[in-house]
Design an enzyme around this catalytic site. Structure first.
Site, mmCIF file in Angstrom:
data_model
loop_
_atom_site.group_PDB
_atom_site.id
_atom_site.type_symbol
_atom_site.label_atom_id
_atom_site.label_comp_id
_atom_site.label_asym_id
_atom_site.label_seq_id
_atom_site.Cartn_x
_atom_site.Cartn_y
_atom_site.Cartn_z
ATOM 1 N N HIS A 1 0.709 -1.517 0.095
ATOM 2 C CA HIS A 1 -0.399 -0.159 -0.131
ATOM 3 C C HIS A 1 0.688 0.963 0.041
ATOM 4 O O HIS A 1 0.575 2.184 -0.483
ATOM 5 C CB HIS A 1 -1.117 -0.174 1.291
ATOM 6 C CG HIS A 1 -2.209 -0.652 1.299
ATOM 7 N ND1 HIS A 1 -1.798 -2.066 2.402
ATOM 8 C CD2 HIS A 1 -2.837 -1.085 0.430
ATOM 9 C CE1 HIS A 1 -2.986 -1.912 2.671
ATOM 10 N NE2 HIS A 1 -3.568 -2.527 1.213
ATOM 11 N N LYS B 1 -16.277 -7.415 5.906
ATOM 12 C CA LYS B 1 -14.493 -8.439 5.917
ATOM 13 C C LYS B 1 -13.787 -8.547 7.184
ATOM 14 O O LYS B 1 -13.392 -9.338 7.966
ATOM 15 C CB LYS B 1 -13.496 -7.550 5.156
ATOM 16 C CG LYS B 1 -14.015 -7.569 3.846
ATOM 17 C CD LYS B 1 -11.986 -7.118 2.854
ATOM 18 C CE LYS B 1 -12.258 -6.994 1.356
ATOM 19 N NZ LYS B 1 -11.287 -7.004 1.031
ATOM 20 N N SER C 1 -2.863 -8.017 2.980
ATOM 21 C CA SER C 1 -3.116 -7.306 4.500
ATOM 22 C C SER C 1 -3.687 -9.096 4.963
ATOM 23 O O SER C 1 -3.626 -9.563 5.443
ATOM 24 C CB SER C 1 -3.959 -6.392 4.565
ATOM 25 O OG SER C 1 -4.093 -5.415 3.973
ATOM 26 N N ARG D 1 -1.738 -5.894 -8.862
ATOM 27 C CA ARG D 1 -1.101 -6.618 -7.962
ATOM 28 C C ARG D 1 -0.720 -8.179 -9.663
ATOM 29 O O ARG D 1 0.362 -8.151 -9.851
ATOM 30 C CB ARG D 1 -1.234 -7.856 -6.895
ATOM 31 C CG ARG D 1 -0.952 -6.495 -5.672
ATOM 32 C CD ARG D 1 -1.297 -7.021 -4.463
ATOM 33 N NE ARG D 1 -2.981 -6.962 -4.836
ATOM 34 C CZ ARG D 1 -4.150 -7.816 -3.590
ATOM 35 N NH1 ARG D 1 -3.610 -7.528 -2.424
ATOM 36 N NH2 ARG D 1 -4.851 -7.363 -3.385
HETATM 37 P P1 ADP Z 1 -9.902 -3.307 -0.629
HETATM 38 O O1 ADP Z 1 -11.213 -4.083 0.717
HETATM 39 O O2 ADP Z 1 -10.771 -2.888 -1.135
HETATM 40 O O3 ADP Z 1 -9.381 -4.150 -1.792
HETATM 41 P P2 ADP Z 1 -7.085 -3.243 0.670
HETATM 42 O O4 ADP Z 1 -6.894 -2.412 1.527
HETATM 43 O O5 ADP Z 1 -6.500 -4.788 0.409
HETATM 44 O O6 ADP Z 1 -8.855 -2.714 0.716
HETATM 45 O O7 ADP Z 1 -6.238 -2.506 -0.669
HETATM 46 C C1 ADP Z 1 -6.248 -0.838 -1.236
HETATM 47 C C2 ADP Z 1 -6.215 -1.343 -2.435
HETATM 48 O O8 ADP Z 1 -4.539 -1.195 -2.482
HETATM 49 C C3 ADP Z 1 -6.672 -2.287 -3.736
HETATM 50 O O9 ADP Z 1 -6.761 -1.649 -5.233
HETATM 51 C C4 ADP Z 1 -6.072 -3.355 -4.077
HETATM 52 O O10 ADP Z 1 -5.410 -3.883 -5.132
HETATM 53 C C5 ADP Z 1 -4.099 -2.533 -3.078
HETATM 54 N N1 ADP Z 1 -3.356 -3.407 -2.656
HETATM 55 C C6 ADP Z 1 -3.630 -3.873 -1.557
HETATM 56 N N2 ADP Z 1 -1.873 -4.895 -1.468
HETATM 57 C C7 ADP Z 1 -1.090 -4.292 -1.762
HETATM 58 C C8 ADP Z 1 0.163 -4.525 -2.931
HETATM 59 N N3 ADP Z 1 0.975 -4.921 -2.029
HETATM 60 N N4 ADP Z 1 0.960 -3.518 -3.731
HETATM 61 C C9 ADP Z 1 -0.373 -2.582 -4.580
HETATM 62 N N5 ADP Z 1 -1.013 -2.664 -3.969
HETATM 63 C C10 ADP Z 1 -1.918 -3.318 -3.073
#
Ligand code: ADP
Length: 161
Positions: A17, A41, A128, A90
């Site tokens: 992130h 979630k 996460s 990703r």
């Molecule tokens: P959501 O529940 O909306 O998917 P996340 O916190 O899991 O929320 O992810 C938020 C955003 O960050 C999403 O667009 C996800 O694809 C992106 N994201 C999550 N992990 C990574 C990572 N390791 N690298 C790049 N983008 C990521």
């Protein structure tokens, strides 16, 4: 003033992130990391805790701020006078859902653009969910999250036991 909104659960924020945030901060005048409630979630951290973890992680970036939102995302973007939604991609597996989300958001509000950003290759396997799983099983997540997030995970999971 160009403002981008980076929405997500951030439960908790990972280095993946953060990598996306740092890249977006170079392109936009202001980046708002918008943390969604996402009760469905079943988040490990409360909304306030997730916000605090994000805030500390972006302290070094002067044009980035953390916020929370409970409304429809496109409405929140308008409310913050934003022009774009940032999402991270990703792998191909992210694509289908993200594509659907982007087109739906465009249907809801044509003025808001979705921009996809690709993290550094070493972070493409990070999520996460996986970080929480490793931490829960006693693994070292130091390479995947900022130090204060690692500490928060340790504290939270020792309470949960
Ligand atoms: P959501 O529940 O909306 O998917 P996340 O916190 O899991 O929320 O992810 C938020 C955003 O960050 C999403 O667009 C996800 O694809 C992106 N994201 C999550 N992990 C990574 C990572 N390791 N690298 C790049 N983008 C990521």
């Amino acid at each position: 003033m160009r403002t981008a909104i980076y929405p997500g659960s951030f439960d908790p924020l990972t280095n993946g992130h953060l990598d996306v945030i740092e890249r977006a901060a170079k392109l936009f005048d202001r980046v708002v990391v918008a943390i969604a409630i996402n009760e469905s979630k079943n988040p490990l951290f409360s909304l306030a805790e997730r916000r605090e973890l994000v805030s500390r992680s972006v302290e070094h970036l002067k044009n980035v701020e953390a916020d929370t939102f409970t409304s429809l995302l496109v409405d929140y973007v308008e409310q913050r006078s934003g022009q774009a939604i940032i999402r991270g991609l990703r792998a191909v597996s992210d694509f289908e859902f993200e594509f659907q989300l982007a087109l739906m958001n465009r249907k809801l509000n044509e003025r808001v653009e979705t921009i996809f950003m690709v993290p550094k290759d070493t972070y493409t396997f990070l999520s996460s969910r996986i970080v929480k799983e490793i931490a829960r099983l006693g693994g070292d997540v130091g390479a995947f999250v900022p130090p204060h997030v690692k500490e928060a995970l340790k504290k939270k999971l020792s309470k949960a036991r």
